[in-house]
Scaffold this active site. Sequence first.
Site, PDB file in Angstrom:
ATOM      1  N   THR A 159       3.482  -0.906  -2.091  1.00  0.00           N
ATOM      2  CA  THR A 159       4.744  -0.306  -1.656  1.00  0.00           C
ATOM      3  C   THR A 159       5.146   0.881  -2.530  1.00  0.00           C
ATOM      4  OG1 THR A 159       5.375  -2.556  -1.065  1.00  0.00           O
ATOM      5  CG2 THR A 159       7.082  -0.904  -0.931  1.00  0.00           C
ATOM      6  N   GLY A 182      -0.690   7.571   8.175  1.00  0.00           N
ATOM      7  CA  GLY A 182      -1.478   7.106   7.034  1.00  0.00           C
ATOM      8  C   GLY A 182      -0.751   7.252   5.712  1.00  0.00           C
ATOM      9  N   GLU A 189      11.681   4.550  12.467  1.00  0.00           N
ATOM     10  CA  GLU A 189      10.672   3.492  12.591  1.00  0.00           C
ATOM     11  C   GLU A 189      11.306   2.114  12.383  1.00  0.00           C
ATOM     12  OE1 GLU A 189       7.734   3.126   9.388  1.00  0.00           O
ATOM     13  OE2 GLU A 189       6.209   2.766  10.918  1.00  0.00           O
ATOM     14  N   THR A 214      -0.094   3.922   3.453  1.00  0.00           N
ATOM     15  CA  THR A 214      -0.408   2.822   2.537  1.00  0.00           C
ATOM     16  C   THR A 214      -1.829   2.924   1.983  1.00  0.00           C
ATOM     17  OG1 THR A 214       1.065   1.444   3.868  1.00  0.00           O
ATOM     18  CG2 THR A 214      -0.329   0.300   2.291  1.00  0.00           C
TER      19      THR A 214
HETATM   20  C1  FAD Z   1      -0.758  -5.268  10.476  1.00  0.00           C
HETATM   21  C2  FAD Z   1      -0.271  -4.197   9.572  1.00  0.00           C
HETATM   22  C3  FAD Z   1      -0.112  -2.904  10.049  1.00  0.00           C
HETATM   23  C4  FAD Z   1       0.281  -1.868   9.196  1.00  0.00           C
HETATM   24  N1  FAD Z   1       0.329  -0.577   9.660  1.00  0.00           N
HETATM   25  C5  FAD Z   1       0.506   0.437   8.780  1.00  0.00           C
HETATM   26  C6  FAD Z   1       0.350   1.804   9.193  1.00  0.00           C
HETATM   27  O1  FAD Z   1       0.092   2.092  10.365  1.00  0.00           O
HETATM   28  N2  FAD Z   1       0.471   2.782   8.262  1.00  0.00           N
HETATM   29  C7  FAD Z   1       0.745   2.515   6.952  1.00  0.00           C
HETATM   30  O2  FAD Z   1       0.832   3.459   6.162  1.00  0.00           O
HETATM   31  N3  FAD Z   1       0.905   1.231   6.525  1.00  0.00           N
HETATM   32  C8  FAD Z   1       0.796   0.195   7.395  1.00  0.00           C
HETATM   33  N4  FAD Z   1       0.926  -1.114   6.993  1.00  0.00           N
HETATM   34  C9  FAD Z   1       1.226  -1.389   5.584  1.00  0.00           C
HETATM   35  C10 FAD Z   1       2.614  -1.994   5.379  1.00  0.00           C
HETATM   36  O3  FAD Z   1       3.593  -0.995   5.494  1.00  0.00           O
HETATM   37  C11 FAD Z   1       2.588  -2.677   4.002  1.00  0.00           C
HETATM   38  O4  FAD Z   1       1.700  -3.790   4.089  1.00  0.00           O
HETATM   39  C12 FAD Z   1       3.953  -3.131   3.573  1.00  0.00           C
HETATM   40  O5  FAD Z   1       4.798  -2.020   3.343  1.00  0.00           O
HETATM   41  C13 FAD Z   1       3.864  -3.960   2.287  1.00  0.00           C
HETATM   42  O6  FAD Z   1       3.094  -3.271   1.340  1.00  0.00           O
HETATM   43  P1  FAD Z   1       1.848  -3.985   0.640  1.00  0.00           P
HETATM   44  O7  FAD Z   1       1.071  -4.718   1.657  1.00  0.00           O
HETATM   45  O8  FAD Z   1       1.143  -2.967  -0.159  1.00  0.00           O
HETATM   46  O9  FAD Z   1       2.511  -5.063  -0.309  1.00  0.00           O
HETATM   47  P2  FAD Z   1       2.800  -4.924  -1.865  1.00  0.00           P
HETATM   48  O10 FAD Z   1       3.542  -3.670  -2.177  1.00  0.00           O
HETATM   49  O11 FAD Z   1       1.533  -5.194  -2.598  1.00  0.00           O
HETATM   50  O12 FAD Z   1       3.797  -6.144  -2.087  1.00  0.00           O
HETATM   51  C14 FAD Z   1       3.367  -7.515  -1.965  1.00  0.00           C
HETATM   52  C15 FAD Z   1       4.606  -8.413  -1.982  1.00  0.00           C
HETATM   53  O13 FAD Z   1       5.291  -8.251  -3.228  1.00  0.00           O
HETATM   54  C16 FAD Z   1       6.651  -7.886  -3.014  1.00  0.00           C
HETATM   55  N5  FAD Z   1       7.042  -6.926  -4.052  1.00  0.00           N
HETATM   56  C17 FAD Z   1       6.361  -5.813  -4.475  1.00  0.00           C
HETATM   57  N6  FAD Z   1       7.047  -5.203  -5.448  1.00  0.00           N
HETATM   58  C18 FAD Z   1       8.189  -5.910  -5.634  1.00  0.00           C
HETATM   59  C19 FAD Z   1       9.319  -5.775  -6.515  1.00  0.00           C
HETATM   60  N7  FAD Z   1       9.418  -4.764  -7.383  1.00  0.00           N
HETATM   61  N8  FAD Z   1      10.303  -6.698  -6.434  1.00  0.00           N
HETATM   62  C20 FAD Z   1      10.212  -7.734  -5.558  1.00  0.00           C
HETATM   63  N9  FAD Z   1       9.189  -7.909  -4.701  1.00  0.00           N
HETATM   64  C21 FAD Z   1       8.184  -7.006  -4.745  1.00  0.00           C
HETATM   65  C22 FAD Z   1       6.698  -7.256  -1.639  1.00  0.00           C
HETATM   66  O14 FAD Z   1       7.989  -7.394  -1.066  1.00  0.00           O
HETATM   67  C23 FAD Z   1       5.619  -8.041  -0.893  1.00  0.00           C
HETATM   68  O15 FAD Z   1       6.175  -9.209  -0.334  1.00  0.00           O
HETATM   69  C24 FAD Z   1       0.592  -2.166   7.845  1.00  0.00           C
HETATM   70  C25 FAD Z   1       0.466  -3.482   7.372  1.00  0.00           C
HETATM   71  C26 FAD Z   1       0.036  -4.481   8.205  1.00  0.00           C
HETATM   72  C27 FAD Z   1      -0.138  -5.864   7.648  1.00  0.00           C
END
Ligand code: FAD
Length: 387
Positions: free
Chosen positions: A131, A123, A245, A125
Amino acid sequence: MVSAPDQSFPEIRDSVRKLCARFPGPYWQALDRDRVYPTAFVEALTESGFLSVLIPEAYGGSGLGLGAATAILEEVHRSGCNGGASHAQMYTMGTLLKHGSEAQKLAYLPRIASGELRLQAFGVTEPGAGTDTTRITTSARRDGDHYVVNGQKLWISRAEHSDLMILLVRTTPRDQVAKPSDGMSVLLVDLREAVGHGLTIRPVRTMLNHATTELFFEDLRVPVGNLIGLEGSGFRYILDGMNAERILIAAECIGDGKFFIDRASAYARDREVFGRPIGQNQGVQFPIARAHVQVAAAELMVQRAAALFDEGQACGSEANMGKMLASEASWAAADVCLQVHGGFGFAEAYDVERKFRETRLYQVAPISTNLILSHVATHVLGLPKSF
Ligand SMILES: Cc1cc2nc3c(=O)[nH]c(=O)nc-3n(C[C@H](O)[C@H](O)[C@H](O)COP(=O)(O)OP(=O)(O)OC[C@H]3O[C@@H](n4cnc5c(N)ncnc54)[C@H](O)[C@@H]3O)c2cc1C
């Protein structure tokens, strides 16, 4: 002589293929339709011991390296199965193994190795942080011999199918620490006790069958004895586990890529249109060949990252580059495979559309491509940080 990457661990690969043959397309299609967890498949993987290969023998595992684990997950995916329901059982324990106390390791690792306990929820995100993990706000406040946890997590996969969860929380607010990455801690949460006593789990339906959820914490009490390592150092512990991972997910992408190339080649050899196999046309065979070249190149980077990891060397850049190359190669192969199948690419019974949806995830999770490029730009090439 160095063996070709996909000839490493031949006995393991052979047993994984035999296990996966018991779970053919129709098994996955039925689960996919209703977004059901692949319990029988996960149980079979557990019983075979494939999920405990990274746990040292002293704690009941087989003590193999990441090279063996990549071979397992690659074959799972090449067979048309999906490791996403259980791959975290392999590596989430790494945080406990590396940073837990001996008492914690003895209490949990042998039971994780046997499959009696599932530790496959991770856990990190949160909806408001994205991110930028240093912005997490799920907090743990000390109250006697417990932490009291409040907040929300999103996209926490397999939480409904796990006994334990590695949870990243803030123990000191961001504005009270020297560095934003300070003040976070890792707790081992017993989900069996937590659900209904301060933790609510809600499934999130997605475009693939991935058992992901959102978590709501309301005064959840976690014993202080479940803190892993030092309070305030949790971010570093989580980062430590991310290389394994990324390398393992990359291996799944390599398996997906090979699945798509196998299927596209077979279909292109058999399907006759205009009186000849479609694969006789260079317009059909060249994209398949290109996809093969991309997957083969990505595979070398993934194997290099796994080898560095197993030698105990720094492998952050290789893990990131391997994951990016592999996820892009598998996606390119997916697109080609679907195109080669024409209309049948969209038919559920061919498994291509399902794998197409599944492999797309890996350009976003567990880390998105832009964040990998940012790592390479700043850490490898020395360019200024943009954030
Ligand atoms: C099906 C699924 C399973 C998952 N399982 C887990 C889990 O078990 N545990 C867990 O902790 N998380 C989990 N995640 C979360 C996953 O790790 C995140 O969705 C992923 O790291 C992207 O983060 P975000 O969705 O918050 O995107 P955001 O951080 O909101 O980013 C959105 C987009 O903007 C881009 N972006 C953001 N900032 C910048 C920047 N400064 N410069 C350029 N581009 C940028 C990103 O590359 C992305 O394409 C899961 C996600 C999914 C969809």
